[in-house]
Design a protein around this motif. Structure first.
Motif, mmCIF file in Angstrom:
data_model
loop_
_atom_site.group_PDB
_atom_site.id
_atom_site.type_symbol
_atom_site.label_atom_id
_atom_site.label_comp_id
_atom_site.label_asym_id
_atom_site.label_seq_id
_atom_site.Cartn_x
_atom_site.Cartn_y
_atom_site.Cartn_z
ATOM 1 N N GLY A 97 0.813 -1.210 0.000
ATOM 2 C CA GLY A 97 0.000 0.000 0.000
ATOM 3 C C GLY A 97 0.850 1.266 0.000
ATOM 4 N N ASP A 98 2.133 1.136 -0.319
ATOM 5 C CA ASP A 98 3.050 2.274 -0.326
ATOM 6 C C ASP A 98 3.171 2.799 -1.754
ATOM 7 O OD1 ASP A 98 5.605 3.761 -0.546
ATOM 8 O OD2 ASP A 98 5.891 3.134 1.531
ATOM 9 N N SER A 99 2.768 4.042 -1.946
ATOM 10 C CA SER A 99 2.740 4.605 -3.300
ATOM 11 C C SER A 99 4.133 4.762 -3.892
ATOM 12 C CB SER A 99 2.029 5.960 -3.285
ATOM 13 O OG SER A 99 0.723 5.828 -2.767
ATOM 14 N N ALA A 100 5.138 4.983 -3.048
ATOM 15 C CA ALA A 100 6.510 5.110 -3.549
ATOM 16 C C ALA A 100 7.037 3.763 -4.025
ATOM 17 C CB ALA A 100 7.412 5.678 -2.453
ATOM 18 N N LEU A 101 6.884 2.737 -3.213
ATOM 19 C CA LEU A 101 7.376 1.417 -3.577
ATOM 20 C C LEU A 101 6.622 0.845 -4.771
ATOM 21 C CD1 LEU A 101 7.813 -0.208 -0.039
ATOM 22 C CD2 LEU A 101 9.526 0.970 -1.429
ATOM 23 N N SER A 102 5.367 1.216 -4.898
ATOM 24 C CA SER A 102 4.528 0.674 -5.973
ATOM 25 C C SER A 102 4.686 1.429 -7.280
ATOM 26 C CB SER A 102 3.054 0.716 -5.544
ATOM 27 O OG SER A 102 2.856 0.052 -4.319
ATOM 28 N N SER A 103 5.470 2.500 -7.261
ATOM 29 C CA SER A 103 5.553 3.371 -8.432
ATOM 30 C C SER A 103 6.738 3.076 -9.331
ATOM 31 C CB SER A 103 5.661 4.832 -7.972
ATOM 32 O OG SER A 103 6.926 5.071 -7.359
ATOM 33 N N LEU A 104 7.574 2.101 -8.992
ATOM 34 C CA LEU A 104 8.853 1.942 -9.683
ATOM 35 C C LEU A 104 8.707 1.747 -11.192
ATOM 36 C CD1 LEU A 104 10.923 -0.171 -7.140
ATOM 37 C CD2 LEU A 104 11.160 2.252 -7.693
ATOM 38 N N ALA A 115 8.086 14.034 -4.699
ATOM 39 C CA ALA A 115 7.577 13.364 -3.501
ATOM 40 C C ALA A 115 7.622 14.331 -2.326
ATOM 41 C CB ALA A 115 8.411 12.117 -3.203
ATOM 42 N N ALA A 116 6.949 13.960 -1.256
ATOM 43 C CA ALA A 116 6.917 14.797 -0.059
ATOM 44 C C ALA A 116 7.976 14.349 0.930
ATOM 45 C CB ALA A 116 5.537 14.728 0.596
ATOM 46 N N GLN A 117 8.538 15.305 1.631
ATOM 47 C CA GLN A 117 9.468 14.998 2.709
ATOM 48 C C GLN A 117 8.760 14.185 3.784
ATOM 49 O OE1 GLN A 117 10.763 18.192 5.521
ATOM 50 N NE2 GLN A 117 12.748 17.923 4.510
ATOM 51 N N ARG A 118 9.476 13.247 4.368
ATOM 52 C CA ARG A 118 8.910 12.402 5.416
ATOM 53 C C ARG A 118 8.527 13.251 6.613
ATOM 54 N NH1 ARG A 118 8.796 7.044 6.336
ATOM 55 N NH2 ARG A 118 8.623 6.329 8.483
ATOM 56 N N GLU A 119 7.324 13.052 7.118
ATOM 57 C CA GLU A 119 6.838 13.836 8.244
ATOM 58 C C GLU A 119 6.922 13.012 9.519
ATOM 59 O OE1 GLU A 119 2.976 16.609 9.416
ATOM 60 O OE2 GLU A 119 3.117 15.643 7.458
ATOM 61 N N ALA A 120 7.621 13.542 10.526
ATOM 62 C CA ALA A 120 7.817 12.811 11.775
ATOM 63 C C ALA A 120 6.478 12.512 12.443
ATOM 64 C CB ALA A 120 8.699 13.630 12.722
ATOM 65 N N GLY A 121 6.333 11.270 12.910
ATOM 66 C CA GLY A 121 5.140 10.896 13.641
ATOM 67 C C GLY A 121 3.957 10.506 12.789
ATOM 68 N N SER A 122 4.075 10.639 11.459
ATOM 69 C CA SER A 122 2.958 10.285 10.585
ATOM 70 C C SER A 122 3.033 8.817 10.203
ATOM 71 C CB SER A 122 2.980 11.144 9.321
ATOM 72 O OG SER A 122 1.996 10.716 8.404
ATOM 73 N N ASP A 123 1.878 8.168 10.164
ATOM 74 C CA ASP A 123 1.845 6.765 9.751
ATOM 75 C C ASP A 123 1.388 6.618 8.301
ATOM 76 O OD1 ASP A 123 -0.772 7.496 10.046
ATOM 77 O OD2 ASP A 123 -1.342 5.871 11.420
ATOM 78 N N THR A 124 1.360 7.741 7.583
ATOM 79 C CA THR A 124 0.918 7.703 6.179
ATOM 80 C C THR A 124 2.054 8.054 5.213
ATOM 81 O OG1 THR A 124 0.159 10.011 6.282
ATOM 82 C CG2 THR A 124 -1.457 8.290 6.816
ATOM 83 N N ASN A 125 3.286 8.113 5.705
ATOM 84 C CA ASN A 125 4.412 8.470 4.834
ATOM 85 C C ASN A 125 4.713 7.367 3.825
ATOM 86 O OD1 ASN A 125 5.237 11.018 5.974
ATOM 87 N ND2 ASN A 125 5.933 9.889 7.761
ATOM 88 N N ALA A 126 5.013 7.765 2.604
ATOM 89 C CA ALA A 126 5.544 6.820 1.622
ATOM 90 C C ALA A 126 7.034 6.617 1.906
ATOM 91 C CB ALA A 126 5.339 7.364 0.208
ATOM 92 N N ASP A 127 7.565 5.488 1.482
ATOM 93 C CA ASP A 127 8.965 5.158 1.733
ATOM 94 C C ASP A 127 9.840 5.799 0.655
ATOM 95 O OD1 ASP A 127 11.405 4.114 2.371
ATOM 96 O OD2 ASP A 127 10.767 2.019 2.414
ATOM 97 N N ILE A 128 10.098 7.098 0.821
ATOM 98 C CA ILE A 128 10.853 7.839 -0.175
ATOM 99 C C ILE A 128 12.319 7.410 -0.182
ATOM 100 C CG2 ILE A 128 11.461 10.135 -1.020
ATOM 101 C CD1 ILE A 128 8.479 9.383 -1.147
#
Length: 276
Positions: A97-104, A115-128
């Motif tokens: 369900g990770d949009s970054a990993l699924s986009s290759l 892509a968006a910078q990883r936001e601390a404490g968020s559980d919706t971050n993509a694995d940039i």
């Protein structure tokens, strides 16, 4: 050199606005096509207390996923339609369900990724981080706050003489050529070495031949960290973009000591351009 196909990683409502603002700004500048990519996790099979598959729970999960994906598609279309740009939306269901990993697959047929910078404490971050490592394409990371831009006045190139740093430097040429100044920043250079590549002199000369207004600056950490030196230099100079060759150290070094790439992805105050 120009960017004609841009992939925008749309993971959640929290990051969608800034990612799309960045993608639209770039596409408007370069006349590019935008591909929005979003992934939802496949509903996992659950069993009820009696040991039978809980089909009702799975159906609810599937419906929520479809609703979320449709909402993001609507947001994407609403942002893109007034722009006059060409665009398309790609929605997927994957185990992660990770949009970054699924986009290759989409990313490797593109010129650049937003892509968006990883936001601390968020559980919706993509694995940039994994995206940068595996994409083979430059990744344009929009910071949490501050203006979203497609051209930059003062660019800082973090230089360590590595293959990754060289790749990033030349991938970022469209931005560097138009910048008022580009600083090649070298941390802990070997003062006894005659290697111009490590000292930043060679890359400065090469970029200058492209019309880049390049200069070299150095800093000794003196017991500090490279990450802190880079972050402090960004603040001191007022640079509005950092260009970095990602993951130029071994995986063991990154595991034990972290690294500049991870710090930039999590806490850079400015737009980051990463290649590997």
């Amino acid at each position: 050199m120009s960017f004609k196909t841009i992939v925008a990683i749309v993971q959640s409502e929290q990051d969608a606005e800034r990612v799309l603002d960045g993608a639209i700004a770039l596409a408007s500048r370069f006349g590019a096509h935008i591909i929005g990519v979003h992934a939802e996790a496949l509903p996992m099979p659950y069993t009820s207390a009696t040991g039978f598959p809980d089909t009702e729970f799975m159906q609810v999960s599937a419906d929520l996923n479809k609703e979320r994906s449709a909402k993001l598609r609507t947001l994407f279309q609403k942002k893109l339609q007034p722009s006059g740009l060409s665009f398309e939306w790609r929605a997927e269901e994957t185990f992660s369900g990770d949009s970054a990993l699924s986009s290759l697959a989409s990313v490797r047929a593109a010129d650049i990724v937003v892509a968006a910078q990883r936001e601390a404490g968020s559980d919706t971050n993509a694995d940039i981080g994994s995206l940068v490592y595996d994409a083979g394409r430059p990744v344009f990371v929009v910071p949490h706050a501050g203006p979203v831009a497609a051209s930059f006045r003062h660019i800082m190139l973090a230089w360590n003489g590595s293959r990754e740093a060289a790749r990033a430097a030349f991938d970022a040429l469209p931005f560097m050529i138009e910048a008022e100044k580009v600083e090649i920043f070298v941390v802990d250079p070997d003062e006894d070495s005659d290697d111009e590549g490590l000292a930043g002199v060679g890359i400065a000369a090469a970029l200058t031949r492209h019309g880049v207004k390049a200069s070299v600056a150095t800093r000794q950490t003196k017991g500090g960290t490279v990450e802190d030196a880079v972050q402090n230099r960004l603040i001191e100079t007022g640079a509005d973009m950092i260009v970095i060759g990602a993951y130029s150290h071994s995986w063991l070094h990154r595991l034990l000591y972290g690294g500049v790439t991870r710090t930039v992805l999590r806490s850079s105050p400015v737009t980051a351009f990463l290649s590997r």
